[in-house]
Design a protein around this motif. Structure first.
Motif, mmCIF file in Angstrom:
data_model
loop_
_atom_site.group_PDB
_atom_site.id
_atom_site.type_symbol
_atom_site.label_atom_id
_atom_site.label_comp_id
_atom_site.label_asym_id
_atom_site.label_seq_id
_atom_site.Cartn_x
_atom_site.Cartn_y
_atom_site.Cartn_z
ATOM 1 N N ALA A 43 49.167 8.131 47.962
ATOM 2 C CA ALA A 43 50.260 7.263 47.555
ATOM 3 C C ALA A 43 50.232 6.059 48.485
ATOM 4 C CB ALA A 43 51.596 7.994 47.617
ATOM 5 N N SER A 44 51.152 5.140 48.306
ATOM 6 C CA SER A 44 51.153 3.933 49.131
ATOM 7 C C SER A 44 52.583 3.500 49.416
ATOM 8 C CB SER A 44 50.379 2.798 48.469
ATOM 9 O OG SER A 44 50.976 2.423 47.247
ATOM 10 N N VAL A 45 52.742 2.817 50.545
ATOM 11 C CA VAL A 45 54.022 2.243 50.959
ATOM 12 C C VAL A 45 53.776 0.770 51.272
ATOM 13 C CG1 VAL A 45 55.820 2.222 52.712
ATOM 14 C CG2 VAL A 45 54.947 4.405 51.859
ATOM 15 N N GLY A 46 54.559 -0.115 50.668
ATOM 16 C CA GLY A 46 54.400 -1.536 50.913
ATOM 17 C C GLY A 46 55.203 -2.006 52.118
ATOM 18 N N TYR A 47 54.694 -3.024 52.782
ATOM 19 C CA TYR A 47 55.409 -3.601 53.922
ATOM 20 C C TYR A 47 54.977 -5.047 54.096
ATOM 21 C CZ TYR A 47 51.099 -2.946 56.626
ATOM 22 O OH TYR A 47 49.806 -2.987 57.067
ATOM 23 N N VAL A 48 55.769 -5.782 54.852
ATOM 24 C CA VAL A 48 55.474 -7.181 55.139
ATOM 25 C C VAL A 48 54.685 -7.253 56.439
ATOM 26 C CG1 VAL A 48 56.445 -9.447 55.627
ATOM 27 C CG2 VAL A 48 57.554 -7.937 53.955
ATOM 28 N N ARG A 49 53.528 -7.851 56.387
ATOM 29 C CA ARG A 49 52.697 -7.979 57.576
ATOM 30 C C ARG A 49 53.283 -9.047 58.498
ATOM 31 N NH1 ARG A 49 47.751 -6.499 59.471
ATOM 32 N NH2 ARG A 49 46.436 -8.039 60.521
ATOM 33 N N ALA A 63 58.091 6.465 59.182
ATOM 34 C CA ALA A 63 59.087 7.383 58.610
ATOM 35 C C ALA A 63 58.974 7.433 57.092
ATOM 36 C CB ALA A 63 60.489 6.957 59.034
ATOM 37 N N GLN A 64 58.767 6.286 56.458
ATOM 38 C CA GLN A 64 58.617 6.263 54.996
ATOM 39 C C GLN A 64 57.338 6.984 54.575
ATOM 40 O OE1 GLN A 64 59.203 2.294 53.295
ATOM 41 N NE2 GLN A 64 60.120 1.628 55.228
ATOM 42 N N ALA A 105 54.811 11.520 51.909
ATOM 43 C CA ALA A 105 53.758 12.531 51.884
ATOM 44 C C ALA A 105 54.336 13.919 51.648
ATOM 45 C CB ALA A 105 52.974 12.494 53.189
ATOM 46 N N ARG A 106 55.456 14.211 52.281
ATOM 47 C CA ARG A 106 56.075 15.522 52.098
ATOM 48 C C ARG A 106 56.708 15.667 50.727
ATOM 49 N NH1 ARG A 106 58.999 15.778 58.080
ATOM 50 N NH2 ARG A 106 57.224 16.698 59.220
ATOM 51 N N ALA A 107 57.301 14.594 50.222
ATOM 52 C CA ALA A 107 57.991 14.674 48.931
ATOM 53 C C ALA A 107 57.016 14.813 47.768
ATOM 54 C CB ALA A 107 58.874 13.442 48.737
ATOM 55 N N GLU A 108 55.901 14.091 47.830
ATOM 56 C CA GLU A 108 54.948 14.085 46.717
ATOM 57 C C GLU A 108 53.737 14.966 46.963
ATOM 58 O OE1 GLU A 108 53.914 10.234 45.347
ATOM 59 O OE2 GLU A 108 55.989 9.528 45.223
ATOM 60 N N SER A 109 53.672 15.622 48.118
ATOM 61 C CA SER A 109 52.569 16.531 48.449
ATOM 62 C C SER A 109 51.209 15.857 48.312
ATOM 63 C CB SER A 109 52.631 17.786 47.560
ATOM 64 O OG SER A 109 53.846 18.487 47.761
ATOM 65 N N VAL A 110 51.091 14.669 48.887
ATOM 66 C CA VAL A 110 49.822 13.949 48.872
ATOM 67 C C VAL A 110 49.171 14.063 50.247
ATOM 68 C CG1 VAL A 110 50.517 12.340 47.065
ATOM 69 C CG2 VAL A 110 50.975 11.778 49.458
ATOM 70 N N ASP A 111 47.871 13.823 50.291
ATOM 71 C CA ASP A 111 47.115 13.933 51.538
ATOM 72 C C ASP A 111 47.024 12.619 52.296
ATOM 73 O OD1 ASP A 111 46.030 16.726 51.755
ATOM 74 O OD2 ASP A 111 45.317 16.248 49.744
ATOM 75 N N VAL A 112 47.143 11.504 51.606
ATOM 76 C CA VAL A 112 46.998 10.199 52.243
ATOM 77 C C VAL A 112 48.099 9.279 51.740
ATOM 78 C CG1 VAL A 112 45.458 8.256 52.714
ATOM 79 C CG2 VAL A 112 44.483 10.516 52.267
ATOM 80 N N VAL A 113 48.709 8.551 52.666
ATOM 81 C CA VAL A 113 49.660 7.502 52.315
ATOM 82 C C VAL A 113 49.167 6.215 52.971
ATOM 83 C CG1 VAL A 113 52.022 6.667 52.439
ATOM 84 C CG2 VAL A 113 51.590 9.114 52.157
#
Length: 337
Positions: free
Chosen positions: A192-198, A105-106, A111-119
């Protein structure tokens, strides 16, 4: 309804974790208010994974099963899923639940907010991994950056969201044995990137032993960079300079009468030069092997069944497995009056 989001999930012998995976993934996707499909790529599993997938599909219409005829490997399974995915956005996600599905979801919102091709999904906390896994990952990412993969996100595996343009670009690539975590950043699309805990693996055991990790590293290096070949050239140049230096030393020792009979130094020198030569031959052999497999043009995977069409590759009318390994159809000629 045409899906706006496709979630590609490669699976191999995942009968233990599959119920837990479905239990976590489905509520996340149902809550997005976005038409979606889940492309479960069964990579030739020999356990109860195919049976469980068929059972879940009866009560989960968005679940689509893409079964490969034989085990083709993790990267090939992802490639098969990307080839078959229909969504405007495509997420690749493993089934072991180490990468939490809730991050999808994030990714989509970003991706939609920043109009990027890869997250990219970036692992900000890898404390659940072993010390060896963390150290080897650090060495891998550092080594690939030194080899030229400057756009490679740190601690980003195969958990990512891609636009349709990105997926089409990846599908158009002709190379075999590609490592997607290197190929996709090299395209240079806005990201862009999204951080998460593995997290720890929810059930079952890892399908990536040390041998496969080494193979993936070798494929990454030889498939992306010419640095090893240049390193072999530098080894050869260094060996030549060392040989010239030893020759000059031998001549001076001969003229001054300081030669000492012995074999230790000779053995050491011969062994060192031989080791460098074998290393260089091994590096060049890896590249020659990749050229050889590319010229053979053999598919990296074969699709046996796609639940979207309800047909397999043997019975589908006009079906054939093409060079990339996907199931294609021969257009039916128009009827004549």
């Amino acid at each position: 309804m045409h899906p706006q989001l496709s979630v590609v999930v490669p699976m191999y012998q995942e009968q233990e974790v599959l119920p837990l995976f479905v239990e976590r993934l489905r509520p996340v996707l149902d809550g997005l208010a976005t038409p979606y499909e889940v492309v479960a790529v069964d990579d030739g599993s020999r356990d109860q994974t195919p049976v469980l997938l068929q059972r879940y599909r009866r009560e989960w219409p968005e679940l689509r099963i893409l079964r490969l005829r034989a085990n083709s490997g993790h990267q090939a399974a992802i490639s098969a899923g990307l080839m078959g995915a229909r969504g405007d956005w495509v997420v690749t996600l493993d089934a072991d639940l180490q990468d939490p599905p809730e991050v999808i979801a994030q990714m989509l919102a970003l991706a939609r907010a920043e109009s990027v091709d890869v997250v990219y999904g970036v692992r900000t906390d890898r404390s659940s991994d072993s010390v060896f896994k963390r150290l080897s990952a650090k060495v891998f990412y550092a080594g690939m950056r030194r080899a030229g993969a400057t756009d490679l996100p740190d601690n980003a595996g195969d958990y990512r969201l891609m636009s349709r343009a990105t997926v089409d670009a990846v599908n158009a690539l002709p190379e075999h044995h590609r490592v997607l975590r290197l190929v996709i950043p090299s395209l240079g699309f806005p990201s862009a990137s999204v951080g998460y805990v593995r997290e720890v693996r929810a059930a079952g055991r890892s399908k990536y032993p040390i041998a496969k990790m080494v193979r993936l590293s070798v494929d990454s290096l030889t498939g992306f960079s010419l640095t090893p070949l240049r390193l072999a050239t530098w080894f050869g140049l260094g060996g030549f300079l060392a040989a010239v230096g030893l020759l000059l030393y031998a001549l001076v020792a001969k003229l001054t009468g300081l030669t000492v009979a012995g074999w230790t130094s000779t053995v050491v020198i011969v062994a060192a030069v031989g080791a460098v030569q074998l290393l260089c031959l091994g590096i060049m052999g890896e590249y020659v092997g990749r050229i050889y497999t590319t010229l053979q043009r053999r598919p990296t995977y074969y699709v046996a069944h796609d639940s979207l069409t309800g047909q397999d590759s043997r019975t589908a009318a006009g079906g054939a497995v093409n060079r990339a390994g996907e199931l294609s159809r021969t257009p039916t000629p128009p009827a004549r009056d």
